[in-house]
Scaffold this motif. Structure first.
Motif, PDB file in Angstrom:
ATOM      1  N   SER A   1       0.810  -1.222   0.000  1.00  0.00           N
ATOM      2  CA  SER A   1       0.000   0.000   0.000  1.00  0.00           C
ATOM      3  C   SER A   1       0.840   1.268   0.000  1.00  0.00           C
ATOM      4  CB  SER A   1      -0.918  -0.001   1.224  1.00  0.00           C
ATOM      5  OG  SER A   1      -0.134  -0.044   2.427  1.00  0.00           O
TER       6      SER A   1
ATOM      7  N   LYS B   1       1.584   5.177   7.794  1.00  0.00           N
ATOM      8  CA  LYS B   1       1.718   4.563   6.482  1.00  0.00           C
ATOM      9  C   LYS B   1       3.185   4.459   6.092  1.00  0.00           C
ATOM     10  CE  LYS B   1      -2.746   5.951   4.546  1.00  0.00           C
ATOM     11  NZ  LYS B   1      -3.430   6.739   3.488  1.00  0.00           N
TER      12      LYS B   1
ATOM     13  N   THR C   1      -1.331  -7.714  -3.524  1.00  0.00           N
ATOM     14  CA  THR C   1      -0.714  -8.044  -2.242  1.00  0.00           C
ATOM     15  C   THR C   1      -0.697  -9.558  -2.029  1.00  0.00           C
ATOM     16  OG1 THR C   1      -1.550  -5.973  -1.334  1.00  0.00           O
ATOM     17  CG2 THR C   1      -0.817  -7.646   0.237  1.00  0.00           C
TER      18      THR C   1
ATOM     19  N   ALA D   1      -3.891  -0.527  -6.129  1.00  0.00           N
ATOM     20  CA  ALA D   1      -2.660  -0.093  -5.473  1.00  0.00           C
ATOM     21  C   ALA D   1      -1.863   0.853  -6.355  1.00  0.00           C
ATOM     22  CB  ALA D   1      -1.815  -1.312  -5.102  1.00  0.00           C
TER      23      ALA D   1
END
Length: 425
Positions: free
Chosen positions: A203, A242, A271, A289
């Protein structure tokens, strides 16, 4: 175990953060010791790959009494250049370092302060101190997914901190898992070496290397982004936790464009969710993504545009990134043997490990509860954590400021203690 000895301040960790606090304490004449399990700043030489470069411009490198003064302030030092620069800094002062000394336990003393259990080549010993600064890094334990042990044992698995160069991996394709700074740069390193690379995205957002005539990080520094306290950062805690934006300083610096990698033959997936034997299962989120990372890229460009307009700065015209590739399909199940994948590089980050600290200074996730490094436990502080105070914390750009604050707090406390003793309290 030998008898305990005492020092006013113990700094646990001899990286650039702990040594920066030591620099200030030394100037103030505060007795202290730096306890380092290996050798000072060893991680730069030991835990980076051969073609590693900084992703921040060299002018960001500002340690106490030692700002970058080289000939390329807007360039990006290589691993070996960083090692040499840090060695030159260490030549400017004499920190009281005890190398090859591991702290295995830190606990409160009933009378105040702390007792540390040390492990050295000579055995165990104890050390007591009034104040302890934890400078062991934000997240020291490499993360490997629980299903890694269920994969085909013929596939070589390493963590990103173990990666050095393509030749250490067996012939065949390589799967890199994770698209933070390490994952994307290792994928590029392998790709440039001619290896077939499979990349499982995460991400992480991305940022332009250069925009409107300057490095993006220079624009952001000028805009005060790296100086904004964590509590004031847009998006709150979720935003600051993040993964950092991916970009590279390699070959003078450039964007990391996963879509371009795909055009050049790299195989991209969503992912990685699970795996067993030679079969891996991926989430169908590759397109999402990539779009999310590009959205952040363009958003940062918009912020820079607004700054340029607000300050009436003369700069080249604004641009926006437009996708150069779109995934036609998103593979869900992939057979490693069929794809000739012989090795995996896990680049999915690290986690905290403060189990050796017996103090009520951590939240439910094991992270220190601190304000600018200072905890509610008297005498216990931290340095070098990501977002400890600002986005610059944990980076060369913010270490000096953070260390100065921690040291000032320690120096003030030391003087108050001396005053209390002098008046008999």
């Amino acid at each position: 175990m030998t008898s305990a000895h005492h020092v006013p301040v113990a700094i646990v960790g001899g990286g650039q953060a702990g040594l920066s606090v030591s620099w200030y304490l030394g100037r103030a004449g505060i007795e202290h010791v730096v306890l380092e399990s290996h050798t000072p700043v060893h991680a730069w030489a030991d835990n980076r790959w051969d073609n590693f470069t900084l992703v921040t411009p060299n002018w960001h490198c500002q340690l106490p009494g030692y700002p970058y003064a080289g000939s390329d302030p807007d360039g990006f030092m290589t691993r070996d250049e960083v090692v040499a620069w840090l060695a030159d800094w260490l030549d400017t002062f004499t920190p009281p370092v005890r190398a090859h000394t591991r702290v295995t336990r830190l606990q409160n003393r009933p009378e105040g302060g702390f007792e540390l259990t040390l492990q050295t080549s000579a055995g165990s010993e104890t050390l007591t101190c009034e104040s302890a600064v934890i400078a062991t890094g934000g997240y020291p334990l490499p993360v490997i997914p629980s299903f890694a042990g269920s994969l085909d044992p013929a596939v070589v698995q390493i963590h990103s901190e173990q990666y050095r160069n393509p030749s250490q991996l067996p012939d065949g394709a390589v799967l890199v898992v994770g698209t933070g700074q390490s994952g994307t740069q290792i994928a590029e390193d392998l790709h440039l070496a001619g290896r077939q690379v499979h990349l499982a995205v995460g991400s992480a957002p991305r940022v332009a290397r250069f925009y409107r005539g300057r490095d993006c990080m220079t624009w952001l520094a000028e805009m005060g982004v790296y100086d904004r306290p964590a509590q004031q950062y847009p998006g709150g805690k979720a935003a600051i936790e993040k993964t950092n934006h991916y970009v590279t300083g390699r070959d003078g610096g450039r964007d990391v464009d996963l879509r371009q990698f795909a055009l050049d033959g790299m195989k991209l997936y969503g992912t990685l969710a699970d795996g067993r034997d030679s079969t891996l299962h991926f989430d169908p989120n590759l397109r999402a993504a990539l779009n999310a990372a590009d959205s952040v890229y363009n958003s940062i460009c918009s912020d820079i545009d607004a700054h340029i307009e607000r300050e009436q700065i003369s700069a080249p015209p604004a641009t926006r990134y437009a996708p150069v590739w779109e995934p036609e399909a998103e593979p869900i199940n992939v057979d490693l043997a069929a794809e000739n994948v012989t090795s995996i590089v896990w680049a999915i980050g690290y986690r905290p490990d403060y189990r050796w600290i017996e103090a009520s200074a951590f939240d439910g996730g094991g992270r220190p509860m601190q304000t600018r490094g200072i905890t509610a436990v008297p005498g216990l502080s931290f340095i070098g954590l990501p977002w400890m105070h600002t986005w610059g914390s944990g980076r060369f750009l913010g270490i000096d400021r953070d260390a100065s604050h921690i040291a000032a707090t320690l120096i003030s406390g030391h003087h108050e203690s001396v005053l209390r003793l002098a008046v008999g309290h």
